[in-house]
Design a protein around this motif. Structure first.
Motif, PDB file in Angstrom:
ATOM      1  N   PRO A  33       0.813  -1.212   0.000  1.00  0.00           N
ATOM      2  CA  PRO A  33       0.000   0.000   0.000  1.00  0.00           C
ATOM      3  C   PRO A  33       0.850   1.267   0.000  1.00  0.00           C
ATOM      4  N   GLU A  34       2.137   1.147   0.201  1.00  0.00           N
ATOM      5  CA  GLU A  34       2.979   2.326   0.366  1.00  0.00           C
ATOM      6  C   GLU A  34       3.813   2.683  -0.850  1.00  0.00           C
ATOM      7  N   ARG A  35       3.559   2.014  -1.980  1.00  0.00           N
ATOM      8  CA  ARG A  35       4.314   2.354  -3.182  1.00  0.00           C
ATOM      9  C   ARG A  35       4.166   3.868  -3.413  1.00  0.00           C
ATOM     10  N   ARG A  37       3.537   7.302  -4.788  1.00  0.00           N
ATOM     11  CA  ARG A  37       2.776   7.695  -5.966  1.00  0.00           C
ATOM     12  C   ARG A  37       3.058   9.127  -6.364  1.00  0.00           C
ATOM     13  N   ALA A  38       3.877   9.834  -5.582  1.00  0.00           N
ATOM     14  CA  ALA A  38       4.227  11.206  -5.940  1.00  0.00           C
ATOM     15  C   ALA A  38       5.623  11.195  -6.543  1.00  0.00           C
ATOM     16  N   PRO A  39       5.914  12.166  -7.416  1.00  0.00           N
ATOM     17  CA  PRO A  39       7.252  12.202  -8.005  1.00  0.00           C
ATOM     18  C   PRO A  39       8.298  12.382  -6.904  1.00  0.00           C
ATOM     19  N   VAL A  40       9.355  11.628  -6.984  1.00  0.00           N
ATOM     20  CA  VAL A  40      10.438  11.771  -6.006  1.00  0.00           C
ATOM     21  C   VAL A  40      11.753  11.947  -6.758  1.00  0.00           C
ATOM     22  N   SER A  41      12.755  12.471  -6.058  1.00  0.00           N
ATOM     23  CA  SER A  41      14.023  12.754  -6.726  1.00  0.00           C
ATOM     24  C   SER A  41      14.709  11.459  -7.150  1.00  0.00           C
ATOM     25  N   HIS A 110       2.858   3.778  10.726  1.00  0.00           N
ATOM     26  CA  HIS A 110       2.631   3.262   9.368  1.00  0.00           C
ATOM     27  C   HIS A 110       2.913   4.301   8.278  1.00  0.00           C
ATOM     28  N   GLY A 111       2.729   3.882   7.036  1.00  0.00           N
ATOM     29  CA  GLY A 111       2.981   4.753   5.883  1.00  0.00           C
ATOM     30  C   GLY A 111       1.754   5.526   5.424  1.00  0.00           C
ATOM     31  N   ILE A 112       1.918   6.261   4.333  1.00  0.00           N
ATOM     32  CA  ILE A 112       0.917   7.242   3.905  1.00  0.00           C
ATOM     33  C   ILE A 112      -0.427   6.613   3.533  1.00  0.00           C
ATOM     34  N   ALA A 113      -0.412   5.357   3.090  1.00  0.00           N
ATOM     35  CA  ALA A 113      -1.670   4.724   2.680  1.00  0.00           C
ATOM     36  C   ALA A 113      -2.139   3.677   3.687  1.00  0.00           C
ATOM     37  N   THR A 162      -4.210  10.814  -1.931  1.00  0.00           N
ATOM     38  CA  THR A 162      -3.144  10.420  -1.008  1.00  0.00           C
ATOM     39  C   THR A 162      -2.168  11.560  -0.718  1.00  0.00           C
ATOM     40  N   PHE A 163      -1.849  12.341  -1.744  1.00  0.00           N
ATOM     41  CA  PHE A 163      -0.800  13.350  -1.589  1.00  0.00           C
ATOM     42  C   PHE A 163      -1.340  14.775  -1.475  1.00  0.00           C
ATOM     43  N   THR A 164      -2.634  14.938  -1.162  1.00  0.00           N
ATOM     44  CA  THR A 164      -3.146  16.300  -1.007  1.00  0.00           C
ATOM     45  C   THR A 164      -2.533  16.920   0.257  1.00  0.00           C
ATOM     46  N   LEU A 204       7.712   3.431   9.231  1.00  0.00           N
ATOM     47  CA  LEU A 204       8.064   3.183   7.836  1.00  0.00           C
ATOM     48  C   LEU A 204       7.540   4.322   6.968  1.00  0.00           C
ATOM     49  N   SER A 205       8.389   4.789   6.077  1.00  0.00           N
ATOM     50  CA  SER A 205       8.032   5.795   5.086  1.00  0.00           C
ATOM     51  C   SER A 205       7.471   7.073   5.729  1.00  0.00           C
ATOM     52  N   MET A 206       6.192   7.391   5.498  1.00  0.00           N
ATOM     53  CA  MET A 206       5.615   8.579   6.131  1.00  0.00           C
ATOM     54  C   MET A 206       5.758   8.459   7.652  1.00  0.00           C
ATOM     55  N   GLY A 207       5.583   7.249   8.169  1.00  0.00           N
ATOM     56  CA  GLY A 207       5.749   7.005   9.607  1.00  0.00           C
ATOM     57  C   GLY A 207       7.219   7.070  10.032  1.00  0.00           C
ATOM     58  N   ALA A 230      12.378   6.570   5.258  1.00  0.00           N
ATOM     59  CA  ALA A 230      11.664   7.809   5.607  1.00  0.00           C
ATOM     60  C   ALA A 230      11.252   8.594   4.359  1.00  0.00           C
ATOM     61  N   ALA A 231      10.049   9.157   4.426  1.00  0.00           N
ATOM     62  CA  ALA A 231       9.451   9.909   3.305  1.00  0.00           C
ATOM     63  C   ALA A 231       9.906  11.376   3.357  1.00  0.00           C
ATOM     64  N   PRO A 232       9.533  12.136   2.307  1.00  0.00           N
ATOM     65  CA  PRO A 232       9.943  13.552   2.264  1.00  0.00           C
ATOM     66  C   PRO A 232       9.302  14.431   3.342  1.00  0.00           C
ATOM     67  N   ASN A 233       8.462  13.879   4.209  1.00  0.00           N
ATOM     68  CA  ASN A 233       7.988  14.672   5.352  1.00  0.00           C
ATOM     69  C   ASN A 233       9.089  14.821   6.411  1.00  0.00           C
ATOM     70  N   GLY A 263      12.676   4.568  -4.254  1.00  0.00           N
ATOM     71  CA  GLY A 263      12.653   5.906  -4.861  1.00  0.00           C
ATOM     72  C   GLY A 263      12.862   7.009  -3.833  1.00  0.00           C
ATOM     73  N   LEU A 264      12.673   6.700  -2.557  1.00  0.00           N
ATOM     74  CA  LEU A 264      12.855   7.702  -1.498  1.00  0.00           C
ATOM     75  C   LEU A 264      14.254   7.626  -0.871  1.00  0.00           C
ATOM     76  N   PHE A 265      15.143   6.846  -1.471  1.00  0.00           N
ATOM     77  CA  PHE A 265      16.472   6.606  -0.871  1.00  0.00           C
ATOM     78  C   PHE A 265      17.199   7.907  -0.508  1.00  0.00           C
ATOM     79  N   GLY A 290      13.397  -2.405  -2.214  1.00  0.00           N
ATOM     80  CA  GLY A 290      12.717  -1.196  -2.654  1.00  0.00           C
ATOM     81  C   GLY A 290      11.885  -0.647  -1.503  1.00  0.00           C
ATOM     82  N   HIS A 291      10.771  -0.022  -1.878  1.00  0.00           N
ATOM     83  CA  HIS A 291       9.868   0.554  -0.868  1.00  0.00           C
ATOM     84  C   HIS A 291       8.859  -0.530  -0.510  1.00  0.00           C
ATOM     85  N   ASP A 292       9.291  -1.493   0.304  1.00  0.00           N
ATOM     86  CA  ASP A 292       8.465  -2.699   0.455  1.00  0.00           C
ATOM     87  C   ASP A 292       8.626  -3.382   1.804  1.00  0.00           C
TER      88      ASP A 292
HETATM   89  C1  FER Z   1       6.193  11.836  -1.198  1.00  0.00           C
HETATM   90  C2  FER Z   1       6.435  10.545  -1.598  1.00  0.00           C
HETATM   91  C3  FER Z   1       6.090   9.461  -0.762  1.00  0.00           C
HETATM   92  C4  FER Z   1       5.592  12.084   0.066  1.00  0.00           C
HETATM   93  C5  FER Z   1       5.259  11.020   0.888  1.00  0.00           C
HETATM   94  C6  FER Z   1       5.509   9.711   0.480  1.00  0.00           C
HETATM   95  C7  FER Z   1       4.785  13.695   1.604  1.00  0.00           C
HETATM   96  C8  FER Z   1       5.130   8.640   1.387  1.00  0.00           C
HETATM   97  C9  FER Z   1       5.136   7.334   1.045  1.00  0.00           C
HETATM   98  C10 FER Z   1       4.722   6.295   2.023  1.00  0.00           C
HETATM   99  O1  FER Z   1       4.382   6.584   3.162  1.00  0.00           O
HETATM  100  O2  FER Z   1       4.770   5.129   1.634  1.00  0.00           O
HETATM  101  O3  FER Z   1       6.513  12.882  -1.977  1.00  0.00           O
HETATM  102  O4  FER Z   1       5.391  13.392   0.394  1.00  0.00           O
END
Ligand code: FER
Length: 309
Positions: A33-35, A37-41, A110-113, A162-164, A204-207, A230-233, A263-265, A290-292
């Motif tokens: 659920p955490e793949r 979905r927003a563009p990342v560097s 947990h993560g964003i989703a 998800t990314f609003t 994980l990720s957003m968490g 860790a996510a870009p937050n 992708g968030l490395f 990966g992000h998994d």
């Molecule tokens: C982003 C890319 C990914 C972002 C958050 C995530 C707030 C989070 C991913 C996750 O929790 O799996 O640009 O911005």
């Protein structure tokens, strides 16, 4: 057709196939659920210290083992003055949990989703910790798995929301929800030590971003901090560690991990480099995932053994 156009068409088709299979996987119970979905560097080149710090978990470490004592996961709820609602968390109690003794507490985000069930269901956190405890490789601990989206409606939103900014802000609002409402409610109900040396926070990720932001900026509450993928937050190092000497004195463990295929490395890699420059000791565990869940399960296995020592 020019070669250029052919290549572009090919790339487009590959991207569509990748998107389709990822969407399909996400629908299945075992989907990720955490793949992101927003563009990342784009990933940065790996440096010589971007390697595994700890040996990989042994085969079967996240499989239910018959014949050992299993902990239980119960539903916990608390009133939040941040959301104005009654909120849910999942709480893992180790086998043999007894109010006659006290336990350290790990907050696992947990993560964003995801929601409060993601660590147990998707990553199999309770099974991983059951197995570690059965082998005497971790301290008996309570694990609190809250819903880190501090919004009146805290259900994972439809994918297109998800990314609003509103949804992402819910994860920042969780800081006060955690410190002012969840933490006291947990400690009132469960037999915990209730001091910083016996509280850990990881995610994980957003968490992971939340755990770093809340843990490092509240060392009066947490001595053990872990950020997995860790996510870009994640806040910049200067905000997480405004006074490296104070952080060094108070931190028992700072643990950072990420898969080199994630992708968030760059988020974790940048923080690792800044911490190194600031002289803040930390574990930096880079795996090939990966992000998994493979990465998160392995890193929970590692982190859970290091805390509360
Ligand atoms: C982003 C890319 C990914 C972002 C958050 C995530 C707030 C989070 C991913 C996750 O929790 O799996 O640009 O911005």
């Amino acid at each position: 057709m020019t070669r250029q156009l052919l290549l572009a068409r090919h790339a487009g088709a590959v991207a569509l196939i990748a998107l389709a299979s990822a969407t399909h996987a996400q629908e299945g119970a075992a989907g990720n659920p955490e793949r992101p979905r927003a563009p990342v560097s784009a990933p940065l080149p790996l440096a010589p210290d971007d390697v595994r710090a700890l040996p990989e978990a042994p085969a079967g470490f996240a499989d239910v083992r018959p014949g050992i004592a299993h902990g239980r996961v119960e539903e916990f709820s608390y009133d939040s003055g941040v959301t104005g609602t009654r909120r849910k968390a999942a709480v893992y109690l180790p086998a043999g949990y007894s109010a006659d003794r006290r336990y350290p507490v790990l907050y696992l985000l947990h993560g964003i989703a995801g929601n409060h069930d993601e660590w147990r269901g998707y990553v199999r956190a309770s099974t991983i910790v059951d197995n570690l405890l059965a082998d005497g490789r971790a301290q008996p601990m309570i694990i609190v798995m809250p819903n880190g989206r501090a919004l009146p409606d805290d259900r994972p939103p439809p994918a297109d929301r998800t990314f609003t900014p509103e949804h992402v802000a819910g994860f920042a609002h969780f800081e006060r929800d955690l410190l002012d409402f969840l933490l006291p409610a947990v400690e009132a109900k469960y037999s915990s030590f209730g001091d910083r040396q016996h509280r850990a926070i990881a995610g994980l990720s957003m968490g992971g971003g939340q755990a770093l932001n809340f843990g490092l900026r509240h060392l009066e509450h947490f001595a053990w901090v872990g950020g997995f993928s860790a996510a870009p937050n994640t806040l910049p190092a200067a905000e997480l560690v405004p006074d490296p000497g104070a952080t060094r004195r108070q931190l028992a463990l700072l643990y950072l991990s990420c898969g080199s295929q994630d992708g968030l490395f760059g988020v974790s890699q940048t923080l690792h480099r800044a911490l190194k420059q600031q002289g803040v000791p930390h574990v930096w565990n880079v795996d090939g995932h990966g992000h998994d869940r493979e990465s998160w399960a392995d890193n929970l296995y590692q982190f859970a053994q290091l805390i509360f020592r």
